[in-house]
Write a protein that holds these residues in place. Structure first.
Motif, PDB file in Angstrom:
ATOM      1  N   ASN A 117       8.136 -20.893  14.716  1.00  0.00           N
ATOM      2  CA  ASN A 117       6.882 -20.180  14.868  1.00  0.00           C
ATOM      3  C   ASN A 117       5.764 -21.073  14.339  1.00  0.00           C
ATOM      4  O   ASN A 117       5.663 -21.294  13.134  1.00  0.00           O
ATOM      5  CB  ASN A 117       6.958 -18.867  14.070  1.00  0.00           C
ATOM      6  N   ASP A 118       4.953 -21.607  15.226  1.00  0.00           N
ATOM      7  CA  ASP A 118       3.852 -22.481  14.810  1.00  0.00           C
ATOM      8  C   ASP A 118       2.517 -21.750  14.854  1.00  0.00           C
ATOM      9  O   ASP A 118       1.462 -22.365  14.998  1.00  0.00           O
ATOM     10  CB  ASP A 118       3.807 -23.738  15.685  1.00  0.00           C
ATOM     11  N   ALA A 119       2.564 -20.432  14.765  1.00  0.00           N
ATOM     12  CA  ALA A 119       1.347 -19.636  14.717  1.00  0.00           C
ATOM     13  C   ALA A 119       1.647 -18.389  13.902  1.00  0.00           C
ATOM     14  O   ALA A 119       2.739 -18.228  13.363  1.00  0.00           O
ATOM     15  CB  ALA A 119       0.887 -19.271  16.134  1.00  0.00           C
ATOM     16  N   GLY A 120       0.692 -17.481  13.777  1.00  0.00           N
ATOM     17  CA  GLY A 120       0.958 -16.223  13.102  1.00  0.00           C
ATOM     18  C   GLY A 120       0.544 -16.206  11.649  1.00  0.00           C
ATOM     19  O   GLY A 120      -0.060 -17.145  11.125  1.00  0.00           O
ATOM     20  N   VAL A 121       0.902 -15.120  10.961  1.00  0.00           N
ATOM     21  CA  VAL A 121       0.441 -14.866   9.598  1.00  0.00           C
ATOM     22  C   VAL A 121       0.927 -15.926   8.625  1.00  0.00           C
ATOM     23  O   VAL A 121       0.179 -16.391   7.757  1.00  0.00           O
ATOM     24  CB  VAL A 121       0.906 -13.460   9.142  1.00  0.00           C
ATOM     25  N   GLN A 122       2.201 -16.314   8.729  1.00  0.00           N
ATOM     26  CA  GLN A 122       2.750 -17.279   7.770  1.00  0.00           C
ATOM     27  C   GLN A 122       2.039 -18.628   7.860  1.00  0.00           C
ATOM     28  O   GLN A 122       1.770 -19.272   6.844  1.00  0.00           O
ATOM     29  CB  GLN A 122       4.252 -17.455   7.996  1.00  0.00           C
ATOM     30  N   ILE A 123       1.742 -19.066   9.074  1.00  0.00           N
ATOM     31  CA  ILE A 123       1.048 -20.338   9.239  1.00  0.00           C
ATOM     32  C   ILE A 123      -0.384 -20.226   8.703  1.00  0.00           C
ATOM     33  O   ILE A 123      -0.912 -21.167   8.088  1.00  0.00           O
ATOM     34  CB  ILE A 123       1.038 -20.760  10.722  1.00  0.00           C
ATOM     35  N   ALA A 124      -1.020 -19.067   8.919  1.00  0.00           N
ATOM     36  CA  ALA A 124      -2.364 -18.856   8.377  1.00  0.00           C
ATOM     37  C   ALA A 124      -2.334 -18.904   6.856  1.00  0.00           C
ATOM     38  O   ALA A 124      -3.230 -19.489   6.216  1.00  0.00           O
ATOM     39  CB  ALA A 124      -2.918 -17.520   8.860  1.00  0.00           C
ATOM     40  N   THR A 125      -1.309 -18.316   6.248  1.00  0.00           N
ATOM     41  CA  THR A 125      -1.167 -18.344   4.789  1.00  0.00           C
ATOM     42  C   THR A 125      -0.971 -19.773   4.299  1.00  0.00           C
ATOM     43  O   THR A 125      -1.529 -20.177   3.263  1.00  0.00           O
ATOM     44  CB  THR A 125       0.017 -17.475   4.356  1.00  0.00           C
ATOM     45  N   LEU A 126      -0.177 -20.558   5.035  1.00  0.00           N
ATOM     46  CA  LEU A 126       0.020 -21.964   4.693  1.00  0.00           C
ATOM     47  C   LEU A 126      -1.309 -22.716   4.700  1.00  0.00           C
ATOM     48  O   LEU A 126      -1.626 -23.457   3.755  1.00  0.00           O
ATOM     49  CB  LEU A 126       1.000 -22.603   5.681  1.00  0.00           C
ATOM     50  N   ALA A 127      -2.093 -22.520   5.755  1.00  0.00           N
ATOM     51  CA  ALA A 127      -3.377 -23.222   5.866  1.00  0.00           C
ATOM     52  C   ALA A 127      -4.326 -22.813   4.751  1.00  0.00           C
ATOM     53  O   ALA A 127      -4.979 -23.660   4.121  1.00  0.00           O
ATOM     54  CB  ALA A 127      -3.996 -22.952   7.232  1.00  0.00           C
ATOM     55  N   ASN A 128      -4.402 -21.523   4.474  1.00  0.00           N
ATOM     56  CA  ASN A 128      -5.295 -21.041   3.419  1.00  0.00           C
ATOM     57  C   ASN A 128      -4.864 -21.540   2.045  1.00  0.00           C
ATOM     58  O   ASN A 128      -5.707 -21.926   1.220  1.00  0.00           O
ATOM     59  CB  ASN A 128      -5.326 -19.507   3.425  1.00  0.00           C
ATOM     60  N   SER A 129      -3.567 -21.548   1.785  1.00  0.00           N
ATOM     61  CA  SER A 129      -3.066 -22.029   0.493  1.00  0.00           C
ATOM     62  C   SER A 129      -3.404 -23.503   0.309  1.00  0.00           C
ATOM     63  O   SER A 129      -3.812 -23.932  -0.781  1.00  0.00           O
ATOM     64  CB  SER A 129      -1.546 -21.814   0.406  1.00  0.00           C
ATOM     65  N   THR A 130      -3.216 -24.285   1.369  1.00  0.00           N
ATOM     66  CA  THR A 130      -3.511 -25.717   1.290  1.00  0.00           C
ATOM     67  C   THR A 130      -5.005 -25.948   1.106  1.00  0.00           C
ATOM     68  O   THR A 130      -5.421 -26.830   0.324  1.00  0.00           O
ATOM     69  CB  THR A 130      -3.012 -26.432   2.557  1.00  0.00           C
ATOM     70  N   GLN A 131      -5.823 -25.172   1.796  1.00  0.00           N
ATOM     71  CA  GLN A 131      -7.277 -25.318   1.666  1.00  0.00           C
ATOM     72  C   GLN A 131      -7.728 -25.019   0.227  1.00  0.00           C
ATOM     73  O   GLN A 131      -8.564 -25.759  -0.335  1.00  0.00           O
ATOM     74  CB  GLN A 131      -7.993 -24.396   2.636  1.00  0.00           C
ATOM     75  N   LEU A 132      -7.171 -23.978  -0.366  1.00  0.00           N
ATOM     76  CA  LEU A 132      -7.526 -23.637  -1.746  1.00  0.00           C
ATOM     77  C   LEU A 132      -7.135 -24.749  -2.708  1.00  0.00           C
ATOM     78  O   LEU A 132      -7.895 -25.091  -3.627  1.00  0.00           O
ATOM     79  CB  LEU A 132      -6.853 -22.324  -2.149  1.00  0.00           C
ATOM     80  N   ARG A 133      -5.942 -25.318  -2.501  1.00  0.00           N
ATOM     81  CA  ARG A 133      -5.516 -26.451  -3.341  1.00  0.00           C
ATOM     82  C   ARG A 133      -6.457 -27.645  -3.160  1.00  0.00           C
ATOM     83  O   ARG A 133      -6.811 -28.321  -4.115  1.00  0.00           O
ATOM     84  CB  ARG A 133      -4.084 -26.856  -2.984  1.00  0.00           C
ATOM     85  N   ALA A 134      -6.857 -27.891  -1.917  1.00  0.00           N
ATOM     86  CA  ALA A 134      -7.783 -28.994  -1.649  1.00  0.00           C
ATOM     87  C   ALA A 134      -9.136 -28.754  -2.295  1.00  0.00           C
ATOM     88  O   ALA A 134      -9.850 -29.709  -2.654  1.00  0.00           O
ATOM     89  CB  ALA A 134      -7.942 -29.189  -0.138  1.00  0.00           C
ATOM     90  N   GLN A 135      -9.496 -27.488  -2.486  1.00  0.00           N
ATOM     91  CA  GLN A 135     -10.765 -27.141  -3.135  1.00  0.00           C
ATOM     92  C   GLN A 135     -10.656 -27.148  -4.656  1.00  0.00           C
ATOM     93  O   GLN A 135     -11.654 -26.903  -5.348  1.00  0.00           O
ATOM     94  CB  GLN A 135     -11.215 -25.758  -2.657  1.00  0.00           C
ATOM     95  N   GLY A 136      -9.461 -27.409  -5.171  1.00  0.00           N
ATOM     96  CA  GLY A 136      -9.283 -27.533  -6.612  1.00  0.00           C
ATOM     97  C   GLY A 136      -8.674 -26.327  -7.295  1.00  0.00           C
ATOM     98  O   GLY A 136      -8.462 -26.352  -8.515  1.00  0.00           O
ATOM     99  N   LEU A 137      -8.388 -25.250  -6.568  1.00  0.00           N
ATOM    100  CA  LEU A 137      -7.775 -24.067  -7.174  1.00  0.00           C
ATOM    101  C   LEU A 137      -6.274 -24.277  -7.341  1.00  0.00           C
ATOM    102  O   LEU A 137      -5.647 -25.045  -6.587  1.00  0.00           O
ATOM    103  CB  LEU A 137      -8.039 -22.831  -6.309  1.00  0.00           C
ATOM    104  N   ARG A 138      -5.712 -23.554  -8.310  1.00  0.00           N
ATOM    105  CA  ARG A 138      -4.287 -23.624  -8.593  1.00  0.00           C
ATOM    106  C   ARG A 138      -3.724 -22.215  -8.731  1.00  0.00           C
ATOM    107  O   ARG A 138      -4.474 -21.270  -9.004  1.00  0.00           O
ATOM    108  CB  ARG A 138      -4.030 -24.397  -9.894  1.00  0.00           C
TER     109      ARG A 138
END
Length: 557
Positions: A166-187
């Protein structure tokens, strides 16, 4: 011995047919439950007694007399004994058992394999979403899928390994958001960190590489990061490619390669999902209710009708599964096997119902499913639940690094898929007979050591005189060798690679018993060469069986 067994079966079929027309088709030998009772057993007398209206022991006596008069039984059988109410126990002459040695050495790596049948089978397994590392459950699925593929290959099937994700859907969106937050400096633990976000250290690694504008390449894709923390779609694509690359490394460490990767998103972009829904609607197999589109799955054995399209217009997860399996059928795979976790049990009825309702010619019972339970991991006497790499579970790579790919494969295949399994890391690294993979591999290495000490050409052993192989341990070992082809066939039919692990342990035990009973490198040249031929054949079957499991056969340990 295989040719001897076929001759004996043919003779048995002929005599059964004479006793009762149609009975010849059921001619079969079993292995006696007690080895001292004989080499083959036959229960035909008890099965025929009622239709013939005779005492089963009298039927057995008549059948015994008839069989002993046949050329095949005169050639290969020393005696037939009646036991109990009509059991027929058959004792083979030593020559019948000895023949297996030459048959194994002649066939080599192909021993046990059936001819090509001109049919294709697709086995879908692992199929992990690219949202994190592969866990030990994926490892069990990888071991099962690969071994089942190898079993099918021994039976002449053209095998295709496929990874669906599954390369789409809620889990992939969660992956992208989690990575974006880490890139913004959040932990994890910071204010503003979502409870549903992924917490493993691998998310921080993805974010760092995205900011560094790295390029990642997987088996099925490549992507270069923009480094822009506002580029959520770019982060999503980079994270998926990154984790696909990581999963590829896990699979490479497991010595596993897929023939094809199939993306769920392609089912939508190609129009397959809409086309499948259109077929179901056109066939009158759906209805509208409460703003949703329903499949009449109860018409095909499901316990209730299923929602296909929700009120918000999105499809439930089994709809693309139906579209995917229609695609498998249209690609020419008349046999399909899905290896999945037991949590997918509810999917089976609705997918099969959808396939029947689509009316595209797919037979009932398509596809086959093999469901497996999860795996507990014990290390140092305690259960291991957390991996720093994954953040919440033990990964496949953890297990391989703690033990070996061979141990992981053998251990995860040593029980039926649907039974709970505890992987004991401490046992998997022991070098003693308690460790089953070591026990089997050591038998192979022990034989290789004997052959190396002899120093001759194994090919020269194919035509030696085997008449010296008359001891009880040698005869028991030859009977084990002869079981291998039928064991493979049954294991393939039952999707049961655990049968291969059981067989290999029994074969290794038979070899160790033989080795302890008879010295191989004796002065008598004829005896030595016969014994060398036997152990060389044993090494070959051990090698072949381990290869089915995806496990190596070391020549020294």
């Amino acid at each position: 011995m295989l040719s001897a067994k076929q001759e004996l079966l043919a003779a048995l079929a002929d005599e059964l047919e004479k006793l009762s027309p149609g009975a010849g088709n059921k001619a079969a030998f079993e292995s006696p439950k007690v080895a001292a009772h004989g080499d083959f057993a036959c229960t035909a007398a008890m099965q025929l007694a009622k239709p013939l209206r005779l005492n089963p022991r009298q039927v057995g006596e008549n059948l015994r007399t008839a069989l002993l008069a046949t050329p095949a039984f005169q050639r290969w059988v020393s005696d037939i004994e009646l036991a109990g109410p009509g059991f027929i126990n058959i004792r083979l002459k030593p020559a019948a058992k000895q023949a297996i040695v030459a048959e194994v050495l002649a066939a080599g790596a192909a021993f046990g394999a059936r001819p090509a049948r001109g049919q294709r089978v697709l086995v879908e397994f692992v199929s992990a979403n690219p949202t994190g590392p592969l866990h030990v459950g994926h490892g069990r699925q990888a071991a099962l899928g690969d071994a089942i593929c190898n079993l099918f290959a021994t039976q002449g099937w053209d095998v295709w390994r496929e990874f669906y994700y599954n390369d789409a859907g809620v889990q992939i969106a969660t992956l992208a958001n989690s990575t974006q937050l880490r890139a913004q400096g959040l932990r994890p633990g910071d204010a503003g960190w979502p409870e549903a976000a992924y917490n493993g250290d691998y998310i921080a690694d993805i974010a760092a590489d995205f900011l560094a504008k790295k390029t990642v390449t997987a088996d099925d894709r490549a992507f270069t990061a923009s480094g822009d923390v506002a580029d959520l779609d770019g982060i999503r694509q980079f994270a998926v490619a990154y984790l696909r690359h990581e999963q590829d490394k896990d699979l490479q460490a497991f010595r596993l390669k897929f023939d094809h990767y199939y993306l769920e998103s392609s089912l939508y972009t190609s129009g397959r999902v809409e086309a499948t829904v259109g077929k179901l609607v056109a066939n009158g197999q759906t209805y509208e209710q409460d703003g949703a589109l329903w499949l009449k799955s109860t018409d095909y054995g499901d316990d209730k009708d299923r929602v296909m399209r929700k009120q918000d217009g999105t499809y439930t997860y089994f709809v693309p599964d139906v579209a995917y399996h229609i695609a498998k059928w249209e690609r020419g795979f008349t046999k399909v096997v899905n290896i999945q976790g037991t949590d997918h049990h509810g999917t089976i009825a609705r997918v099969r119902a959808g396939l029947q309702a689509a009316g595209v010619g797919i037979p009932e019972g398509y596809p086959d499913y093999v469901l497996h339970t999860m795996v507990r991991v014990m290390k140092g006497g305690e259960e291991v639940k957390i991996s720093k790499r994954a953040g919440s579970y033990v990964t496949l790579r953890d297990l391989i690094e703690w033990t070996s790919a061979d141990a992981v494969r053998f251990f995860l295949l040593s029980r039926k898929p649907d039974t709970e399994y505890t992987f004991d890391v401490d046992l998997a690294v022991q070098k003693n007979n308690d460790n089953p993979v070591y026990y089997v591999q050591y038998a192979h290495a022990r034989i290789c050591s004997v052959l190396a000490a002899w120093g001759g050409d194994v090919a020269a052993l194919r035509d030696v005189d085997l008449s010296a192989l008359e001891g009880p341990q040698a005869q028991a070992l030859m009977l084990q060798l002869a079981r291998y082809p039928d064991m493979l066939t049954a294991a393939a039919q039952d999707f049961a690679p655990h049968d291969v692990t059981f067989y290999l342990r029994e074969l290794a035990s038979a070899y160790h018993s033989y080795y302890d009973a008879e010295r191989i490198l004796v002065d008598d040249e004829a005896v030595k060469r016969a014994r060398l031929a036997l152990v060389a054949a044993t090494a070959q079957v051990l090698h072949n069986g381990l290869a089915v499991l995806g496990v190596t056969a070391p020549v020294r340990m």
